[in-house]
Design an enzyme around this catalytic site. Structure first.
Site, PDB file in Angstrom:
ATOM      1  N   TYR A   1      39.756  18.193  -0.866  1.00  5.27           N
ATOM      2  CA  TYR A   1      39.578  19.254   0.120  1.00  5.27           C
ATOM      3  C   TYR A   1      38.406  20.162  -0.244  1.00  5.27           C
ATOM      4  O   TYR A   1      37.716  20.669   0.630  1.00  5.27           O
ATOM      5  CB  TYR A   1      40.878  20.044   0.322  1.00  5.27           C
ATOM      6  CG  TYR A   1      41.778  19.318   1.282  1.00  5.27           C
ATOM      7  CD1 TYR A   1      41.599  19.427   2.654  1.00  5.27           C
ATOM      8  CD2 TYR A   1      42.770  18.456   0.828  1.00  5.27           C
ATOM      9  CE1 TYR A   1      42.385  18.731   3.547  1.00  5.27           C
ATOM     10  CE2 TYR A   1      43.569  17.740   1.704  1.00  5.27           C
ATOM     11  CZ  TYR A   1      43.371  17.887   3.067  1.00  5.27           C
ATOM     12  OH  TYR A   1      44.132  17.184   3.950  1.00  5.27           O
TER      13      TYR A   1
ATOM     14  N   HIS B   1      46.118  21.897  13.566  1.00  4.78           N
ATOM     15  CA  HIS B   1      46.294  21.306  12.232  1.00  4.78           C
ATOM     16  C   HIS B   1      45.829  22.223  11.106  1.00  4.78           C
ATOM     17  O   HIS B   1      45.614  21.756   9.983  1.00  4.78           O
ATOM     18  CB  HIS B   1      45.581  19.945  12.167  1.00  4.78           C
ATOM     19  CG  HIS B   1      46.196  18.921  13.076  1.00  4.78           C
ATOM     20  ND1 HIS B   1      45.562  17.753  13.453  1.00  4.78           N
ATOM     21  CD2 HIS B   1      47.405  18.893  13.690  1.00  4.78           C
ATOM     22  CE1 HIS B   1      46.360  17.059  14.264  1.00  4.78           C
ATOM     23  NE2 HIS B   1      47.475  17.733  14.431  1.00  4.78           N
TER      24      HIS B   1
ATOM     25  N   GLY C   1      36.532  13.961  22.262  1.00  6.58           N
ATOM     26  CA  GLY C   1      36.366  13.470  20.898  1.00  6.58           C
ATOM     27  C   GLY C   1      37.642  13.290  20.103  1.00  6.58           C
ATOM     28  O   GLY C   1      37.668  13.569  18.913  1.00  6.58           O
ATOM     29  N   THR C   2      38.674  12.816  20.752  1.00  6.59           N
ATOM     30  CA  THR C   2      39.900  12.503  20.000  1.00  6.59           C
ATOM     31  C   THR C   2      40.374  11.099  20.338  1.00  6.59           C
ATOM     32  O   THR C   2      40.273  10.653  21.481  1.00  6.59           O
ATOM     33  CB  THR C   2      41.030  13.533  20.255  1.00  6.59           C
ATOM     34  OG1 THR C   2      42.197  13.108  19.549  1.00  6.59           O
ATOM     35  CG2 THR C   2      41.359  13.706  21.725  1.00  6.59           C
TER      36      THR C   2
ATOM     37  N   VAL D   1      40.052  20.973  11.538  1.00  3.35           N
ATOM     38  CA  VAL D   1      40.347  21.990  10.529  1.00  3.35           C
ATOM     39  C   VAL D   1      39.056  22.602   9.989  1.00  3.35           C
ATOM     40  O   VAL D   1      39.073  23.329   9.009  1.00  3.35           O
ATOM     41  CB  VAL D   1      41.180  21.391   9.361  1.00  3.35           C
ATOM     42  CG1 VAL D   1      42.549  20.919   9.858  1.00  3.35           C
ATOM     43  CG2 VAL D   1      40.439  20.233   8.678  1.00  3.35           C
TER      44      VAL D   1
HETATM   45  P1  OAD Z   1      39.798  10.321  15.118  1.00  2.00           P
HETATM   46  O1  OAD Z   1      38.868   9.971  13.997  1.00  2.00           O
HETATM   47  O2  OAD Z   1      41.083   9.620  15.219  1.00  2.00           O
HETATM   48  O3  OAD Z   1      39.035  10.076  16.501  1.00  2.00           O
HETATM   49  C1  OAD Z   1      37.746  10.571  16.715  1.00  2.00           C
HETATM   50  C2  OAD Z   1      37.370  10.257  18.147  1.00  2.00           C
HETATM   51  O4  OAD Z   1      36.098  10.829  18.387  1.00  2.00           O
HETATM   52  C3  OAD Z   1      37.270   8.755  18.450  1.00  2.00           C
HETATM   53  O5  OAD Z   1      37.959   8.488  19.646  1.00  2.00           O
HETATM   54  C4  OAD Z   1      35.763   8.544  18.613  1.00  2.00           C
HETATM   55  O6  OAD Z   1      35.456   7.530  19.584  1.00  2.00           O
HETATM   56  C5  OAD Z   1      35.318   9.888  19.107  1.00  2.00           C
HETATM   57  N1  OAD Z   1      33.914  10.221  18.825  1.00  2.00           N
HETATM   58  C6  OAD Z   1      33.122   9.780  17.819  1.00  2.00           C
HETATM   59  N2  OAD Z   1      31.915  10.362  17.888  1.00  2.00           N
HETATM   60  C7  OAD Z   1      31.945  11.195  18.951  1.00  2.00           C
HETATM   61  C8  OAD Z   1      30.983  12.074  19.550  1.00  2.00           C
HETATM   62  N3  OAD Z   1      29.776  12.243  19.036  1.00  2.00           N
HETATM   63  N4  OAD Z   1      31.370  12.775  20.647  1.00  2.00           N
HETATM   64  C9  OAD Z   1      32.609  12.629  21.162  1.00  2.00           C
HETATM   65  N5  OAD Z   1      33.548  11.819  20.652  1.00  2.00           N
HETATM   66  C10 OAD Z   1      33.223  11.115  19.557  1.00  2.00           C
HETATM   67  O7  OAD Z   1      39.983  11.911  15.097  1.00  2.00           O
HETATM   68  P2  OAD Z   1      41.099  12.785  15.835  1.00  2.00           P
HETATM   69  O8  OAD Z   1      41.455  12.216  17.158  1.00  2.00           O
HETATM   70  O9  OAD Z   1      40.634  14.189  15.775  1.00  2.00           O
HETATM   71  O10 OAD Z   1      45.175  14.988  11.551  1.00  2.00           O
HETATM   72  O11 OAD Z   1      42.305  12.603  14.851  1.00  2.00           O
HETATM   73  C11 OAD Z   1      43.481  13.329  15.100  1.00  2.00           C
HETATM   74  C12 OAD Z   1      44.128  13.728  13.819  1.00  2.00           C
HETATM   75  O12 OAD Z   1      44.313  12.591  12.986  1.00  2.00           O
HETATM   76  C13 OAD Z   1      43.293  14.643  12.938  1.00  2.00           C
HETATM   77  O13 OAD Z   1      43.406  15.994  13.291  1.00  2.00           O
HETATM   78  C14 OAD Z   1      43.863  14.404  11.590  1.00  2.00           C
HETATM   79  C15 OAD Z   1      43.917  12.908  11.628  1.00  2.00           C
HETATM   80  O14 OAD Z   1      44.727  12.289  10.796  1.00  2.00           O
HETATM   81  C16 OAD Z   1      45.621  15.563  10.428  1.00  2.00           C
HETATM   82  O15 OAD Z   1      44.931  15.621   9.422  1.00  2.00           O
HETATM   83  C17 OAD Z   1      46.992  16.098  10.553  1.00  2.00           C
END
Ligand code: OAD
Ligand code: ZN
Length: 245
Positions: free
Chosen positions: A70, A122, A192-193, A106
């Site tokens: 971290y 988170h 972006g999720t 975060v």
């Molecule tokens: P992910 O890494 O799962 O997903 C990232 C998303 O962003 C994917 O769908 C990519 O296609 C997309 N992406 C990549 N580059 C991008 C860009 N330039 N613009 C827009 N989108 C883009 O991340 P999260 O969905 O945030 O939780 O993951 C959710 C949670 O899982 C996180 O908060 C974390 C993780 O484990 C905890 O730590 C509790």
């Protein structure tokens, strides 16, 4: 729909919306140089085991390892700067009768871009708390007690980042605020999720059930495309300034 048509359709939905809630994930910070989690090539979890680094079990097994991981991410984030997507969202609040920003990130980049009252599902890696929950908290990493990893000055337990780990509950007050924001909007922007981690990933469906339109911005397919009215296949820093101009 072509890319241009999707952008225009999304812009029309945004122009008509009065109450907008945005839900962001790691993709919104990708163009600031903060790695996403699940990208096969560059994602954080492709190099590290999430169970070891982001879970209560992993922390109990090796607190210094988790602390150093971290600390490394904090440095990465400190060097990063908010991108055009963070800035567009920070300026968006004035456009709508009501605007809420919910993030799974975060990294604190939304706040650094000027967004206020960000609902951080988170937690935030800049905050540190006592792992024994004795009440000790640090909001500024510079104020942390020395040592690696530091001990709680009050009870001697390890200090830990104030983030939600796998297997942990979200802060119930924060989750309630996010659910209210999802229920009360007429437009949800999902940016972006991957839409794989609950309860965050359930918020767009909640918004939809309450009648909201849903716009997804993601250069790749995501678990939330199926419930979107419009999917904009572009990166956040390209699409959001255009959509929210
Ligand atoms: P992910 O890494 O799962 O997903 C990232 C998303 O962003 C994917 O769908 C990519 O296609 C997309 N992406 C990549 N580059 C991008 C860009 N330039 N613009 C827009 N989108 C883009 O991340 P999260 O969905 O945030 O939780 O993951 C959710 C949670 O899982 C996180 O908060 C974390 C993780 O484990 C905890 O730590 C509790
Ligand atoms: Zn303590």
């Amino acid at each position: 729909m072509s890319g241009v048509d999707a952008l225009a359709a999304a812009a029309r939905l945004i122009a008509r919306a009065q109450r907008c809630t945005a839900l962001t994930g790691a993709g919104v910070s990708a163009e600031s140089g903060v790695p996403t989690f699940r990208d096969v090539q560059t994602g954080l979890w492709s190099k590290f085991d999430p169970a070891q680094l982001a879970s209560p079990e992993g922390f109990r097994a090796d607190p210094p390892l988790v602390w150093r991981w971290y600390a490394w991410r904090r440095e990465l984030v400190a060097r990063a700067v908010p991108n055009a997507a963070h800035l567009a969202l920070a300026h968006a609040s004035g456009r709508f009768e009501r605007f809420a920003l919910v993030t799974q990130n975060v990294d604190g980049l939304h706040a650094r871009a000027g967004s206020r009252d960000v609902i951080e599902l988170h937690g935030n890696i800049l905050r540190t708390k006592c792992s024994a929950e004795c009440g000790v908290r640090f909001d500024d990493p510079a104020a942390l007690p020395a040592g690696e990893p530091p001990r709680c000055p009050s009870c001697g337990s390890w200090l830990r980042p104030d983030v939600v780990w796998f297997g942990e509950m979200l802060d119930p007050d924060v989750l309630v605020r996010a659910e209210e924001a999802a229920s009360a909007c007429d437009l949800m922007l999902v940016i972006g999720t991957s839409g794989l981690v609950y309860p965050a990933a359930g918020l767009p469906a909640l918004a939809r059930r309450r009648g909201a339109r849903v716009v997804v911005v993601n250069p790749n397919g995501s678990g939330l495309d199926a419930l979107a009215d419009v999917v904009v296949r572009a990166t956040a820093a390209v699409a959001l300034p255009a959509l929210l101009a």
